[in-house]
Design a protein around this motif. Structure first.
Motif, short mmCIF file in Angstrom:
data_model
loop_
_atom_site.label_atom_id
_atom_site.label_comp_id
_atom_site.label_asym_id
_atom_site.label_seq_id
_atom_site.Cartn_x
_atom_site.Cartn_y
_atom_site.Cartn_z
N MET A 1 34.29 5.96 35.82
CA MET A 1 33.97 6.75 34.63
C MET A 1 34.87 6.29 33.49
N VAL A 2 34.24 5.92 32.37
CA VAL A 2 34.98 5.40 31.22
C VAL A 2 34.69 6.29 30.02
N THR A 3 35.65 7.11 29.61
CA THR A 3 35.46 7.91 28.40
C THR A 3 35.78 7.04 27.19
N GLY A 4 35.02 7.22 26.11
CA GLY A 4 35.21 6.37 24.95
C GLY A 4 34.77 4.94 25.18
N GLY A 5 33.88 4.74 26.15
CA GLY A 5 33.44 3.39 26.49
C GLY A 5 32.49 2.77 25.49
N ALA A 6 32.06 3.54 24.48
CA ALA A 6 31.24 2.98 23.41
C ALA A 6 32.09 2.56 22.21
N GLY A 7 33.41 2.68 22.35
CA GLY A 7 34.32 2.29 21.29
C GLY A 7 34.82 0.87 21.45
N TYR A 8 35.78 0.52 20.63
CA TYR A 8 36.28 -0.86 20.54
C TYR A 8 36.89 -1.34 21.86
N ILE A 9 37.98 -0.74 22.28
CA ILE A 9 38.67 -1.20 23.48
C ILE A 9 37.87 -0.80 24.73
N GLY A 10 37.31 0.40 24.71
CA GLY A 10 36.53 0.85 25.86
C GLY A 10 35.37 -0.06 26.18
N ASP A 23 31.31 -0.70 38.97
CA ASP A 23 30.07 -0.06 38.52
C ASP A 23 30.40 1.06 37.55
N PRO A 24 30.74 0.72 36.30
CA PRO A 24 31.16 1.75 35.35
C PRO A 24 30.00 2.51 34.75
N PHE A 25 30.29 3.74 34.34
CA PHE A 25 29.39 4.47 33.45
C PHE A 25 30.26 5.05 32.33
N VAL A 26 29.65 5.37 31.20
CA VAL A 26 30.36 5.71 29.97
C VAL A 26 30.08 7.14 29.56
N VAL A 27 31.15 7.83 29.10
CA VAL A 27 31.03 9.15 28.48
C VAL A 27 31.60 9.04 27.08
N ASP A 28 30.81 9.33 26.07
CA ASP A 28 31.24 9.14 24.68
C ASP A 28 30.43 10.07 23.79
N ASP A 29 31.09 10.67 22.79
CA ASP A 29 30.34 11.53 21.87
C ASP A 29 29.75 10.76 20.69
N LEU A 30 30.02 9.45 20.63
CA LEU A 30 29.51 8.55 19.59
C LEU A 30 29.96 8.94 18.19
N SER A 31 31.06 9.69 18.08
CA SER A 31 31.57 10.04 16.75
C SER A 31 32.14 8.80 16.05
N THR A 32 32.71 7.90 16.81
CA THR A 32 33.17 6.62 16.25
C THR A 32 32.63 5.44 17.05
N GLY A 33 32.19 5.68 18.27
CA GLY A 33 31.62 4.62 19.08
C GLY A 33 30.17 4.37 18.73
N SER A 34 29.60 3.33 19.37
CA SER A 34 28.22 2.94 19.08
C SER A 34 27.46 2.75 20.39
N ARG A 35 26.25 3.27 20.44
CA ARG A 35 25.39 3.04 21.60
C ARG A 35 25.17 1.54 21.83
N LEU A 36 25.17 0.77 20.75
CA LEU A 36 24.95 -0.68 20.86
C LEU A 36 26.07 -1.38 21.62
N ALA A 37 27.25 -0.74 21.71
CA ALA A 37 28.38 -1.35 22.40
C ALA A 37 28.31 -1.17 23.91
#
Length: 323
Positions: A1-10, A23-37
């Motif tokens: 489980m990777v929180t902030g995985g839609a951000g830069y370092i994540g 086999d990671p999965f991501v938890v992110d509120d997308l406030s600064t991260g991007s689905r494209l990442a």
């Protein structure tokens, strides 16, 4: 489980995990991260890591063995203006996440911390046991989180954390799959590449009267892909029975702001427009890592520590992002 995985370092760390067979999965509120990442094959849960019901539902459904926590706010100057935001996003949300993780029975935990916990260290390079005297709410929020992690680990032996203290992270994935996104970056190299590519008019050099070689701040820059590899190495260390620890993530060498700009201009072949500006609150003059501990304890060897490699990858990503 990777929180902030839609951000830069994540997002870079998600790629590194995939490359190593995890086999990671991501938890992110997308406030600064991007689905494209987030790579197509990686599931994204959109929500707040401080929401215990949301997190516990994910833990119950996915049953992860380990957790990497990147989610949080990271802009030092903003933290001085709005400290409450940083204590909410970085400290309170981390406590809620930790309580959910420990209640679930989770063990391996990698925390995204910062060299800002040291403040203005008296001795350089700074080692992990140096005094912690943060000079910004950002640094304080991370140090408070580290102390919570330490105390919870003492009370719950199954909970085994590693805190990674980042120095100045820069660059982008050499294969061009991810990099820094978002319109409001304050990172030196990101801003400088935007100016170089005509995406910003000019940039500011904050402070030219520090006690350094040329009067500008000196920092230890680490390529983001090397940092991602350090997260994987920290997880493997815990999987092999490693004990709770904190490690500096840098190269042990420093460059001033003007040296970075000069190196960028050499890569480009033309000057970067920059103006002198007053110091920013919360900026120490010099911050260089002692990296003996991470090199000794983790199976981690940096592969991209030339400043030119960092700059070239940042330029390539920024150019591709704005085509």
């Amino acid at each position: 489980m990777v929180t902030g995985g839609a951000g830069y370092i994540g997002s870079h760390t998600v790629l590194a995990l995939l490359e190593q067979g995890f086999d990671p999965f991501v938890v992110d509120d997308l406030s600064t991260g991007s689905r494209l990442a987030v790579p197509d094959q990686v599931h994204l849960y959109i929500g707040d890591v401080g929401d215990k019901d949301f997190v516990r539902g994910i833990l119950r459904d996915r049953r992860p063995k380990s957790l990497m926590h990147f989610a949080g706010s990271i802009v030092v100057e903003e933290s001085v203006r709005d400290p409450g935001k940083y204590f909410r996003n970085n400290t309170a949300s981390t406590l809620a996440l930790l309580e959910s993780w420990i209640a679930y029975g989770g063990g391996e935990f990698i925390f995204s911390s910062t060299a800002a916990v040291y403040g203005m260290p008296e001795t350089l390079p700074v080692s992990e046991d140096a005094p912690k005297n943060p000079i910004s709410p950002y640094g304080s929020s991370k140090w408070m989180s580290e102390q919570m992690i330490r105390d919870l680990a003492a009370a719950h032996p199954e909970f085994r954390p590693v805190c990674l203290r980042y120095f100045n992270v820069a660059g982008a994935d050499p294969a061009g799959r991810t990099g820094q996104r978002g319109p409001q970056s304050t990172h030196l190299i990101r801003v400088a590449t935007e100016v170089a590519l005509g995406l910003r008019g000019r940039m500011s050099v904050f402070g030219d009267d520090y006690d350094t070689r040329d009067g500008t701040c000196e920092r230890d820059f680490i390529h983001v892909s090397d940092l991602a590899d350090a997260h994987v190495a920290a997880l493997q260390y815990l999987e092999a029975g490693g004990t709770p620890a904190a490690f500096n993530c840098g190269y042990g060498q420093g460059y001033t702001v003007l040296e970075v700009l000069a190196a960028l201009e050499q890569v480009l072949g033309y000057p970067v427009a920059a103006d002198r500006a007053p110091r920013r609150p919360g900026d120490p003059a010099r911050l260089i890592a002692n990296t003996d501990a991470i090199r000794r304890s983790l199976a981690w060897t940096p592969r991209r520590q030339e400043l030119t490699a960092i700059l070239e990858s940042a330029l390539a990503w920024q150019a591709a992002l704005n085509r």
